[in-house]
Design a protein around this motif. Structure first.
Motif, PDB file in Angstrom:
ATOM      1  N   LYS A  16       0.823  -1.209   0.000  1.00 33.31           N
ATOM      2  CA  LYS A  16       0.000   0.000   0.000  1.00 33.31           C
ATOM      3  C   LYS A  16       0.857   1.258   0.000  1.00 33.31           C
ATOM      4  O   LYS A  16       0.591   2.216  -0.726  1.00 33.31           O
ATOM      5  CB  LYS A  16      -0.921   0.006   1.218  1.00 33.31           C
ATOM      6  N   GLY A  97      -0.970   5.473   2.043  1.00 35.31           N
ATOM      7  CA  GLY A  97      -0.609   4.081   2.227  1.00 35.31           C
ATOM      8  C   GLY A  97      -0.782   3.546   3.634  1.00 35.31           C
ATOM      9  O   GLY A  97      -1.050   2.362   3.819  1.00 35.31           O
ATOM     10  N   TRP A 222      -8.122   0.013   0.038  1.00 33.18           N
ATOM     11  CA  TRP A 222      -7.273   0.325  -1.111  1.00 33.18           C
ATOM     12  C   TRP A 222      -7.082  -0.866  -2.023  1.00 33.18           C
ATOM     13  O   TRP A 222      -6.247  -0.915  -2.857  1.00 33.18           O
ATOM     14  CB  TRP A 222      -5.907   0.828  -0.585  1.00 33.18           C
TER      15      TRP A 222
END
Length: 222
Positions: A16, A97, A222
Protein backbone atom coordinates in the motif's frame (compact mmCIF):
# COMPACT_ATOMS: atom_id res chain seq x y z
CA UNK A 1 -6.11 -24.62 2.06
CA UNK A 2 -6.17 -23.48 5.68
CA UNK A 3 -5.91 -19.73 6.12
CA UNK A 4 -7.17 -19.02 2.59
CA UNK A 5 -5.32 -18.67 -0.68
CA UNK A 6 -2.95 -15.86 -1.56
CA UNK A 7 -5.69 -14.31 -3.70
CA UNK A 8 -7.91 -13.96 -0.62
CA UNK A 9 -5.34 -11.89 1.24
CA UNK A 10 -5.43 -8.12 0.99
CA UNK A 11 -2.33 -6.10 0.05
CA UNK A 12 0.24 -5.68 2.81
CA UNK A 13 1.10 -2.32 4.34
CA UNK A 14 4.35 -2.28 2.36
CA UNK A 15 2.46 -2.76 -0.92
CA UNK A 16 0.00 0.00 0.00
CA UNK A 17 2.79 2.42 0.93
CA UNK A 18 4.75 1.75 -2.28
CA UNK A 19 1.62 1.89 -4.46
CA UNK A 20 0.50 5.18 -2.94
CA UNK A 21 3.93 6.75 -3.41
CA UNK A 22 4.16 5.55 -7.00
CA UNK A 23 0.67 6.84 -7.80
CA UNK A 24 1.63 10.20 -6.29
CA UNK A 25 4.71 10.37 -8.51
CA UNK A 26 2.65 9.65 -11.63
CA UNK A 27 0.20 12.38 -10.64
CA UNK A 28 3.09 14.82 -10.10
CA UNK A 29 4.51 14.09 -13.54
CA UNK A 30 1.18 15.04 -15.11
CA UNK A 31 0.25 18.05 -12.97
CA UNK A 32 3.64 19.60 -12.14
CA UNK A 33 3.31 22.55 -14.57
CA UNK A 34 0.05 23.52 -12.85
CA UNK A 35 1.78 23.31 -9.47
CA UNK A 36 4.62 25.50 -10.72
CA UNK A 37 2.12 28.08 -11.97
CA UNK A 38 0.38 28.03 -8.58
CA UNK A 39 3.65 28.69 -6.74
CA UNK A 40 4.61 31.56 -9.07
CA UNK A 41 1.22 33.19 -8.56
CA UNK A 42 1.48 32.77 -4.79
CA UNK A 43 4.92 34.33 -4.43
CA UNK A 44 4.39 37.08 -7.00
CA UNK A 45 5.05 40.45 -5.36
CA UNK A 46 6.54 38.83 -2.27
CA UNK A 47 9.74 40.87 -2.25
CA UNK A 48 8.19 44.23 -3.15
CA UNK A 49 4.90 45.66 -4.30
CA UNK A 50 4.40 46.36 -7.98
CA UNK A 51 4.90 50.01 -9.00
CA UNK A 52 1.68 51.84 -9.72
CA UNK A 53 0.49 51.13 -13.24
CA UNK A 54 2.79 48.15 -13.78
CA UNK A 55 1.06 44.90 -14.64
CA UNK A 56 1.82 41.65 -12.84
CA UNK A 57 4.12 39.27 -14.72
CA UNK A 58 1.78 36.34 -14.14
CA UNK A 59 -1.96 36.47 -14.68
CA UNK A 60 -4.08 33.35 -14.30
CA UNK A 61 -2.95 29.72 -14.31
CA UNK A 62 -2.64 29.24 -18.06
CA UNK A 63 -1.34 32.76 -18.58
CA UNK A 64 1.40 31.97 -16.07
CA UNK A 65 2.29 28.74 -17.86
CA UNK A 66 2.50 30.53 -21.21
CA UNK A 67 4.67 33.30 -19.71
CA UNK A 68 7.10 30.78 -18.19
CA UNK A 69 7.37 28.88 -21.49
CA UNK A 70 7.93 32.10 -23.45
CA UNK A 71 10.45 33.76 -21.12
CA UNK A 72 12.25 30.79 -19.54
CA UNK A 73 11.55 27.79 -21.75
CA UNK A 74 9.20 24.82 -21.26
CA UNK A 75 11.75 22.91 -19.14
CA UNK A 76 11.29 25.41 -16.32
CA UNK A 77 7.71 24.25 -15.87
CA UNK A 78 9.31 21.13 -14.38
CA UNK A 79 11.92 22.94 -12.31
CA UNK A 80 12.01 21.10 -8.97
CA UNK A 81 10.43 17.92 -10.32
CA UNK A 82 12.97 15.65 -8.63
CA UNK A 83 12.20 17.21 -5.26
CA UNK A 84 8.51 16.82 -6.12
CA UNK A 85 8.99 13.10 -6.71
CA UNK A 86 10.91 12.85 -3.44
CA UNK A 87 7.95 14.55 -1.78
CA UNK A 88 5.39 12.17 -3.22
CA UNK A 89 7.37 9.07 -2.21
CA UNK A 90 7.61 10.46 1.33
CA UNK A 91 4.21 12.18 1.50
CA UNK A 92 1.65 10.19 -0.47
CA UNK A 93 3.09 6.88 0.69
CA UNK A 94 2.47 7.79 4.33
CA UNK A 95 -0.69 9.87 3.91
CA UNK A 96 -2.55 7.30 1.83
CA UNK A 97 -0.61 4.08 2.23
CA UNK A 98 -0.77 3.97 6.03
CA UNK A 99 -4.37 5.18 6.42
CA UNK A 100 -5.92 1.71 6.52
CA UNK A 101 -3.23 0.41 8.91
CA UNK A 102 -3.72 3.38 11.24
CA UNK A 103 -7.49 2.99 11.10
CA UNK A 104 -7.29 -0.65 12.15
CA UNK A 105 -4.85 0.28 14.90
CA UNK A 106 -7.23 2.84 16.38
CA UNK A 107 -10.21 0.50 15.93
CA UNK A 108 -8.39 -2.36 17.70
CA UNK A 109 -9.31 -4.69 14.84
CA UNK A 110 -13.04 -3.84 14.83
CA UNK A 111 -14.88 -4.84 11.65
CA UNK A 112 -16.58 -1.47 11.05
CA UNK A 113 -14.65 1.49 12.56
CA UNK A 114 -16.73 4.53 13.41
CA UNK A 115 -16.47 7.99 11.87
CA UNK A 116 -14.38 9.30 14.76
CA UNK A 117 -11.84 6.52 14.31
CA UNK A 118 -11.56 7.22 10.59
CA UNK A 119 -11.15 10.96 11.16
CA UNK A 120 -8.45 10.29 13.73
CA UNK A 121 -6.62 7.93 11.35
CA UNK A 122 -6.86 10.44 8.49
CA UNK A 123 -5.58 13.35 10.55
CA UNK A 124 -2.78 11.20 11.98
CA UNK A 125 -1.41 10.03 8.64
CA UNK A 126 -1.84 13.51 7.17
CA UNK A 127 0.21 15.04 9.99
CA UNK A 128 2.81 12.25 9.88
CA UNK A 129 3.25 12.66 6.13
CA UNK A 130 3.94 16.39 6.40
CA UNK A 131 6.33 16.03 9.32
CA UNK A 132 8.26 13.44 7.32
CA UNK A 133 8.15 15.10 3.88
CA UNK A 134 8.38 18.83 4.71
CA UNK A 135 12.06 19.21 3.62
CA UNK A 136 11.20 17.87 0.17
CA UNK A 137 8.30 20.33 -0.06
CA UNK A 138 10.52 23.27 0.91
CA UNK A 139 13.09 22.39 -1.76
CA UNK A 140 10.41 21.79 -4.40
CA UNK A 141 8.83 25.19 -3.82
CA UNK A 142 12.22 26.95 -3.77
CA UNK A 143 12.98 25.51 -7.22
CA UNK A 144 9.54 26.35 -8.59
CA UNK A 145 9.67 29.93 -7.31
CA UNK A 146 13.07 30.84 -8.77
CA UNK A 147 12.99 32.60 -12.15
CA UNK A 148 15.73 31.51 -14.55
CA UNK A 149 16.51 34.28 -17.04
CA UNK A 150 20.33 34.55 -17.44
CA UNK A 151 20.03 37.34 -19.99
CA UNK A 152 18.37 39.50 -17.31
CA UNK A 153 20.87 38.57 -14.62
CA UNK A 154 18.50 36.07 -12.98
CA UNK A 155 20.29 32.79 -12.32
CA UNK A 156 19.40 29.59 -10.52
CA UNK A 157 19.94 29.73 -6.78
CA UNK A 158 20.53 25.98 -6.49
CA UNK A 159 22.43 23.88 -9.02
CA UNK A 160 20.85 20.56 -8.03
CA UNK A 161 18.29 19.07 -5.66
CA UNK A 162 20.94 17.54 -3.41
CA UNK A 163 22.82 20.84 -3.30
CA UNK A 164 19.60 22.61 -2.34
CA UNK A 165 19.08 20.35 0.68
CA UNK A 166 22.68 20.92 1.76
CA UNK A 167 22.63 24.69 1.21
CA UNK A 168 19.40 25.23 3.12
CA UNK A 169 20.63 23.10 6.02
CA UNK A 170 24.00 24.89 6.08
CA UNK A 171 22.76 28.47 5.68
CA UNK A 172 19.41 28.33 7.50
CA UNK A 173 20.01 25.38 9.80
CA UNK A 174 18.05 22.14 9.85
CA UNK A 175 14.95 24.07 10.94
CA UNK A 176 15.07 25.81 7.56
CA UNK A 177 14.08 22.53 5.93
CA UNK A 178 10.97 22.41 8.12
CA UNK A 179 9.78 25.99 7.55
CA UNK A 180 5.98 26.19 7.57
CA UNK A 181 5.69 22.68 8.94
CA UNK A 182 3.05 23.38 11.61
CA UNK A 183 0.73 25.20 9.20
CA UNK A 184 1.22 22.46 6.63
CA UNK A 185 0.43 19.80 9.24
CA UNK A 186 -2.83 21.54 10.14
CA UNK A 187 -3.79 21.93 6.48
CA UNK A 188 -3.02 18.37 5.44
CA UNK A 189 -4.62 16.80 8.50
CA UNK A 190 -7.87 18.46 7.39
CA UNK A 191 -7.32 17.59 3.70
CA UNK A 192 -6.56 13.98 4.52
CA UNK A 193 -9.70 13.62 6.62
CA UNK A 194 -11.81 15.21 3.88
CA UNK A 195 -10.39 13.06 1.09
CA UNK A 196 -9.75 9.64 2.58
CA UNK A 197 -12.60 9.43 5.07
CA UNK A 198 -15.09 10.58 2.42
CA UNK A 199 -13.71 8.00 -0.03
CA UNK A 200 -13.76 5.30 2.65
CA UNK A 201 -17.37 5.93 3.63
CA UNK A 202 -18.65 6.22 0.05
CA UNK A 203 -16.92 2.98 -0.96
CA UNK A 204 -18.33 1.21 2.09
CA UNK A 205 -21.87 2.35 1.23
CA UNK A 206 -21.47 1.30 -2.41
CA UNK A 207 -20.42 -2.20 -1.35
CA UNK A 208 -23.06 -2.38 1.39
CA UNK A 209 -25.83 -1.55 -1.07
CA UNK A 210 -24.31 -3.90 -3.66
CA UNK A 211 -24.01 -1.19 -6.30
CA UNK A 212 -20.58 -2.65 -7.06
CA UNK A 213 -18.56 -5.58 -5.79
CA UNK A 214 -14.99 -5.76 -4.55
CA UNK A 215 -12.69 -8.54 -5.72
CA UNK A 216 -11.43 -10.94 -3.09
CA UNK A 217 -7.88 -9.74 -3.67
CA UNK A 218 -8.62 -6.14 -2.70
CA UNK A 219 -11.20 -6.25 0.06
CA UNK A 220 -9.60 -3.39 2.04
CA UNK A 221 -10.17 0.32 1.36
CA UNK A 222 -7.27 0.33 -1.11
Amino acid sequence: MAGGSAADLGPTAVVKVFSAGTAGCVADLVTFPLDTAKVRLQVQGESKALPKGQKAAYRGVFGTIITIVRTEGPRNLYNGLLAGLHRQMCFASVRIGLYDTMKQLYAHGAENPGLGTRLLAGSTTGAMAVAFAQPTDVVKVRFQAQVHQPENGSVKRYSSTTEAYRTIARVEGLKGLWKGCLLNIARNAIVNCSELVTYDIIKEQILKNKLMTATSRFRGPW
